[in-house]
Design a protein around this motif. Structure first.
Motif, PDB file in Angstrom:
ATOM      1  N   SER A   3     -24.301 -15.554 -18.184  1.00  0.00           N
ATOM      2  CA  SER A   3     -24.849 -16.925 -17.924  1.00  0.00           C
ATOM      3  C   SER A   3     -23.739 -17.403 -18.698  1.00  0.00           C
ATOM      4  O   SER A   3     -23.411 -17.749 -19.929  1.00  0.00           O
ATOM      5  CB  SER A   3     -25.778 -17.056 -18.237  1.00  0.00           C
ATOM      6  OG  SER A   3     -25.755 -18.740 -17.989  1.00  0.00           O
ATOM      7  N   HIS A 279     -18.675 -20.905  -8.383  1.00  0.00           N
ATOM      8  CA  HIS A 279     -19.908 -19.829  -8.396  1.00  0.00           C
ATOM      9  C   HIS A 279     -20.232 -19.519  -9.103  1.00  0.00           C
ATOM     10  O   HIS A 279     -21.307 -18.825  -9.919  1.00  0.00           O
ATOM     11  CB  HIS A 279     -19.231 -18.654  -7.290  1.00  0.00           C
ATOM     12  CG  HIS A 279     -20.566 -17.913  -6.475  1.00  0.00           C
ATOM     13  ND1 HIS A 279     -22.098 -18.216  -6.197  1.00  0.00           N
ATOM     14  CD2 HIS A 279     -20.475 -16.807  -7.224  1.00  0.00           C
ATOM     15  CE1 HIS A 279     -22.711 -17.303  -6.233  1.00  0.00           C
ATOM     16  NE2 HIS A 279     -21.915 -16.116  -6.173  1.00  0.00           N
ATOM     17  N   LEU A 280     -19.489 -19.262 -10.880  1.00  0.00           N
ATOM     18  CA  LEU A 280     -19.693 -18.032 -11.773  1.00  0.00           C
ATOM     19  C   LEU A 280     -20.567 -18.894 -12.805  1.00  0.00           C
ATOM     20  O   LEU A 280     -19.843 -18.539 -13.611  1.00  0.00           O
ATOM     21  CB  LEU A 280     -18.394 -17.361 -12.285  1.00  0.00           C
ATOM     22  CG  LEU A 280     -17.501 -16.697 -11.266  1.00  0.00           C
ATOM     23  CD1 LEU A 280     -16.390 -16.340 -11.986  1.00  0.00           C
ATOM     24  CD2 LEU A 280     -18.290 -15.239 -10.583  1.00  0.00           C
ATOM     25  N   ARG A 281     -21.754 -19.133 -12.639  1.00  0.00           N
ATOM     26  CA  ARG A 281     -22.693 -20.120 -13.434  1.00  0.00           C
ATOM     27  C   ARG A 281     -23.249 -18.681 -14.355  1.00  0.00           C
ATOM     28  O   ARG A 281     -23.831 -19.652 -14.904  1.00  0.00           O
ATOM     29  CB  ARG A 281     -23.059 -20.750 -12.630  1.00  0.00           C
ATOM     30  CG  ARG A 281     -22.234 -21.887 -12.257  1.00  0.00           C
ATOM     31  CD  ARG A 281     -22.430 -22.924 -11.417  1.00  0.00           C
ATOM     32  NE  ARG A 281     -21.562 -24.422 -10.857  1.00  0.00           N
ATOM     33  CZ  ARG A 281     -22.000 -24.865  -9.797  1.00  0.00           C
ATOM     34  NH1 ARG A 281     -23.404 -25.533  -9.332  1.00  0.00           N
ATOM     35  NH2 ARG A 281     -20.827 -25.850  -9.563  1.00  0.00           N
ATOM     36  N   SER A 282     -24.340 -18.414 -13.589  1.00  0.00           N
ATOM     37  CA  SER A 282     -25.951 -17.514 -14.051  1.00  0.00           C
ATOM     38  C   SER A 282     -25.426 -16.208 -13.982  1.00  0.00           C
ATOM     39  O   SER A 282     -24.396 -15.910 -13.953  1.00  0.00           O
ATOM     40  CB  SER A 282     -27.192 -17.524 -12.617  1.00  0.00           C
ATOM     41  OG  SER A 282     -26.434 -16.521 -11.389  1.00  0.00           O
ATOM     42  N   ARG A 284     -26.581 -13.111 -13.115  1.00  0.00           N
ATOM     43  CA  ARG A 284     -26.983 -12.380 -12.259  1.00  0.00           C
ATOM     44  C   ARG A 284     -25.944 -12.562 -10.839  1.00  0.00           C
ATOM     45  O   ARG A 284     -24.979 -12.317 -11.127  1.00  0.00           O
ATOM     46  CB  ARG A 284     -27.985 -12.802 -11.360  1.00  0.00           C
ATOM     47  CG  ARG A 284     -28.070 -11.811 -10.226  1.00  0.00           C
ATOM     48  CD  ARG A 284     -29.073 -12.087  -9.944  1.00  0.00           C
ATOM     49  NE  ARG A 284     -29.847 -11.593  -7.962  1.00  0.00           N
ATOM     50  CZ  ARG A 284     -28.904 -11.265  -6.902  1.00  0.00           C
ATOM     51  NH1 ARG A 284     -28.636 -12.071  -6.641  1.00  0.00           N
ATOM     52  NH2 ARG A 284     -29.740 -10.911  -6.052  1.00  0.00           N
ATOM     53  N   GLN A 285     -24.837 -13.799 -11.110  1.00  0.00           N
ATOM     54  CA  GLN A 285     -24.175 -14.028  -9.655  1.00  0.00           C
ATOM     55  C   GLN A 285     -22.929 -13.224 -10.734  1.00  0.00           C
ATOM     56  O   GLN A 285     -22.251 -12.453 -10.520  1.00  0.00           O
ATOM     57  CB  GLN A 285     -23.965 -15.690 -10.413  1.00  0.00           C
ATOM     58  CG  GLN A 285     -24.797 -16.022  -9.172  1.00  0.00           C
ATOM     59  CD  GLN A 285     -24.827 -17.648  -9.386  1.00  0.00           C
ATOM     60  OE1 GLN A 285     -23.953 -18.492 -10.784  1.00  0.00           O
ATOM     61  NE2 GLN A 285     -24.895 -18.493  -8.273  1.00  0.00           N
ATOM     62  N   LEU A 288     -23.001  -9.771 -10.512  1.00  0.00           N
ATOM     63  CA  LEU A 288     -22.814  -8.696  -9.185  1.00  0.00           C
ATOM     64  C   LEU A 288     -21.403  -8.633  -8.919  1.00  0.00           C
ATOM     65  O   LEU A 288     -20.583  -8.382  -8.467  1.00  0.00           O
ATOM     66  CB  LEU A 288     -23.790  -9.452  -8.725  1.00  0.00           C
ATOM     67  CG  LEU A 288     -24.785  -9.158  -8.697  1.00  0.00           C
ATOM     68  CD1 LEU A 288     -25.809 -10.129  -7.474  1.00  0.00           C
ATOM     69  CD2 LEU A 288     -25.622  -7.679  -7.972  1.00  0.00           C
ATOM     70  N   TRP A 289     -20.980 -10.116  -9.548  1.00  0.00           N
ATOM     71  CA  TRP A 289     -19.218 -10.557  -9.310  1.00  0.00           C
ATOM     72  C   TRP A 289     -18.179  -9.767  -9.666  1.00  0.00           C
ATOM     73  O   TRP A 289     -17.376  -9.123  -9.122  1.00  0.00           O
ATOM     74  CB  TRP A 289     -18.635 -12.146  -9.188  1.00  0.00           C
ATOM     75  CG  TRP A 289     -17.393 -12.730  -8.885  1.00  0.00           C
ATOM     76  CD1 TRP A 289     -17.263 -12.567  -7.619  1.00  0.00           C
ATOM     77  CD2 TRP A 289     -16.486 -13.049  -9.298  1.00  0.00           C
ATOM     78  NE1 TRP A 289     -15.682 -13.276  -7.603  1.00  0.00           N
ATOM     79  CE2 TRP A 289     -15.881 -12.971  -8.611  1.00  0.00           C
ATOM     80  CE3 TRP A 289     -15.692 -12.033 -10.532  1.00  0.00           C
ATOM     81  CZ2 TRP A 289     -14.178 -13.766  -9.227  1.00  0.00           C
ATOM     82  CZ3 TRP A 289     -14.804 -12.483 -11.646  1.00  0.00           C
ATOM     83  CH2 TRP A 289     -13.829 -13.054 -10.658  1.00  0.00           C
ATOM     84  N   LEU A 343     -18.949 -11.513  -2.055  1.00  0.00           N
ATOM     85  CA  LEU A 343     -18.741 -12.071  -3.557  1.00  0.00           C
ATOM     86  C   LEU A 343     -17.855 -12.856  -3.702  1.00  0.00           C
ATOM     87  O   LEU A 343     -18.135 -14.023  -3.852  1.00  0.00           O
ATOM     88  CB  LEU A 343     -17.060 -10.501  -3.937  1.00  0.00           C
ATOM     89  CG  LEU A 343     -18.021  -9.977  -4.324  1.00  0.00           C
ATOM     90  CD1 LEU A 343     -17.076  -8.592  -4.883  1.00  0.00           C
ATOM     91  CD2 LEU A 343     -19.472  -9.890  -5.171  1.00  0.00           C
ATOM     92  N   HIS A 344     -17.396 -13.551  -2.382  1.00  0.00           N
ATOM     93  CA  HIS A 344     -16.374 -15.303  -1.922  1.00  0.00           C
ATOM     94  C   HIS A 344     -16.945 -15.496  -0.884  1.00  0.00           C
ATOM     95  O   HIS A 344     -18.123 -16.637  -1.470  1.00  0.00           O
ATOM     96  CB  HIS A 344     -14.846 -14.647  -2.017  1.00  0.00           C
ATOM     97  CG  HIS A 344     -14.980 -13.902  -3.949  1.00  0.00           C
ATOM     98  ND1 HIS A 344     -13.421 -15.021  -4.163  1.00  0.00           N
ATOM     99  CD2 HIS A 344     -14.718 -13.312  -4.276  1.00  0.00           C
ATOM    100  CE1 HIS A 344     -12.966 -14.020  -4.649  1.00  0.00           C
ATOM    101  NE2 HIS A 344     -13.415 -13.393  -5.278  1.00  0.00           N
ATOM    102  N   HIS A 347     -20.541 -17.931   0.354  1.00  0.00           N
ATOM    103  CA  HIS A 347     -21.156 -18.871  -1.049  1.00  0.00           C
ATOM    104  C   HIS A 347     -20.438 -20.162  -0.524  1.00  0.00           C
ATOM    105  O   HIS A 347     -20.627 -21.293  -1.140  1.00  0.00           O
ATOM    106  CB  HIS A 347     -20.536 -18.756  -1.841  1.00  0.00           C
ATOM    107  CG  HIS A 347     -21.314 -17.329  -2.428  1.00  0.00           C
ATOM    108  ND1 HIS A 347     -22.705 -16.907  -2.593  1.00  0.00           N
ATOM    109  CD2 HIS A 347     -20.050 -15.893  -3.333  1.00  0.00           C
ATOM    110  CE1 HIS A 347     -23.034 -15.608  -3.383  1.00  0.00           C
ATOM    111  NE2 HIS A 347     -21.736 -15.318  -3.197  1.00  0.00           N
TER     112      HIS A 347
END
Length: 411
Positions: A3, A279-282, A284-285, A288-289, A343-344, A347
């Motif tokens: 995160s 999008h890269l905030r949490s 989990r994200q 996975l990304w 992945l992209h 979203h």
């Protein structure tokens, strides 16, 4: 690799100009953070190993051993990708660019070159000794980086660094099974060790998340995607040139060359059409990304291998059917489209029409497999059409929103 909500530790070490500096965390809100020349050099050297894996995949598929070839490719590519990814996320949080940091990074580059030297033996003789040795060199260098970071850290941050170092070391012990155990057991060793490697960051960052930079990470992944796609174009170009020089089969090669170029152009466009850093905030994200890019990188490189197979098949050098040669291009292309969508793109897509563009395109690309000698060209045209449809839908949506804003009553 978790995160971005963690507090950014204070850091000024990387601003110093001494030859040796404390390896402290950089700030997540650092302005104008871009890839360094060392990181770009690192990427280029790693692509050498990817190219070697692609060459061996071509030979395996062309000789009718697609199953074992794909398995070996997956195993070798994981070693390359995982070492690259671990360095990338570490560098995003801790790069101080002093002399020792550069030397240890160059050791990692030497490791991937050793790995590249052993790729052919891994494919042809199932001998993973040199590949394992190269991987160990890369990973021990990574351990040294984490221990150095731990020495400069305190509290939970130090715990995270030590967990990384110990986890990586333990995994190296497990990988010994890949060279000591009988050949039938090796796929299972590979599967278990992949799970163990993927679990290390998850466990390590429970103590404290590292201060990676979202913009920097997005740029690093994007640049590596460009380099892999460039290698795909280079490999396909060399294959077409060799076929022309040896067989003078211009008419048969043009559909493959044209279709391959359209596929790669579309692959670039689709990947970079949206800015992913937001999008890269949490936690989990981010996991996975980052992990999902194994499929993006592997499929992008496999497209180039597939184009080489298609060229060899059309000039009679590959002992496989036209259907198999076509599948060598269309299947990795479809996998790339689906993974980039997952992945992209999904979203940022609005409405069912936009969401369906890439999944439907992937399905149509697979259907192109059955078009014989026109399969690659058809797949290229379908991929290009997906770009046109996507741009058209987005343009119409923006136009509708603009009209709605213009006609809305003032508050």
């Amino acid at each position: 690799m978790t995160s971005s909500s963690a507090p950014a530790p204070a850091s000024g070490a990387h601003k110093s100009h001494g030859p040796l500096r404390r390896l402290t965390a950089r700030r997540r809100d650092e302005a104008h953070r871009v890839s360094s020349p060392l990181e770009l050099f690192f990427d280029l050297c790693f692509v050498v190993a990817i190219a070697q894996a692609g060459v061996q995949l071509v030979h395996a598929v062309a000789e009718g051993h697609a199953g074992s070839g794909i398995m070996n490719y997956a195993m070798v590519f994981f070693a390359i990708w995982w070492a690259w990814m671990n360095f990338t996320w570490f560098a995003s949080a801790y790069d101080n660019d002093d002399a020792l940091y550069r030397v240890v990074t160059l050791v990692q580059i030497a490791g991937v070159l050793v790995l590249a030297a052993g790729v052919s033996r891994a494919f042809e003789h199932h001998d993973y000794l040199v590949v394992w040795l190269g991987y160990v060199i890369m990973r021990l260098a990574m351990v040294a980086q984490w221990l150095r970071a731990a020495r400069s850290a305190e509290g939970p941050e130090r715990t995270t660094a030590l967990r990384y170092a110990c986890g990586v070391l333990l995994c190296q012990v497990g990988w010994v099974g890949l060279i000591l155990l009988p050949e039938p057991a090796r796929p299972w060793v590979f599967l278990v060790m992949v799970i163990a490697e993927l679990a290390v960051p998850v466990y390590a960052e429970k103590a404290r998340v590292t201060s990676w930079h979202p913009h920097h990470i997005a740029e690093r992944y994007g640049l590596f995607t460009i380099i892999v796609l460039g290698e795909t174009i280079a490999a396909a170009t060399v294959a077409v040139k060799s076929a022309l020089d040896e067989h003078d089969a211009l008419g048969e090669l043009l559909p493959i060359a044209g279709g391959g170029l359209l596929i790669v152009f579309a692959a670039w466009w689709i990947y970079f059409v949206v800015p992913i850093h937001g999008h890269l905030r949490s936690s989990r994200q981010a996991f996975l990304w980052g992990y999902g890019h194994y499929l993006i990188f592997a499929s992008a490189a496999a497209i180039g291998a597939g184009l080489e197979v298609a060229v060899e098949q059309v000039v009679g050098k590959a002992h496989i059917s036209t259907l198999s040669a076509s599948a060598a291009v269309t299947l990795p292309t479809a996998l790339y489209l689906l993974t980039v969508w997952a992945l992209h793109s999904r979203h940022f897509k609005v409405g069912i029409s936009q969401q369906l563009v890439l999944p439907v395109t992937a399905l149509l690309v697979v259907c192109c497999t059955f078009l014989g000698e026109w399969a690659v060209l058809a797949a290229g045209l379908v991929s290009a059409a997906a770009v046109v449809v996507g741009v058209t839908l987005t343009t119409r949506m923006v136009a509708r929103e603009r009209r709605a804003n213009e006609t809305a009553p003032a508050a």
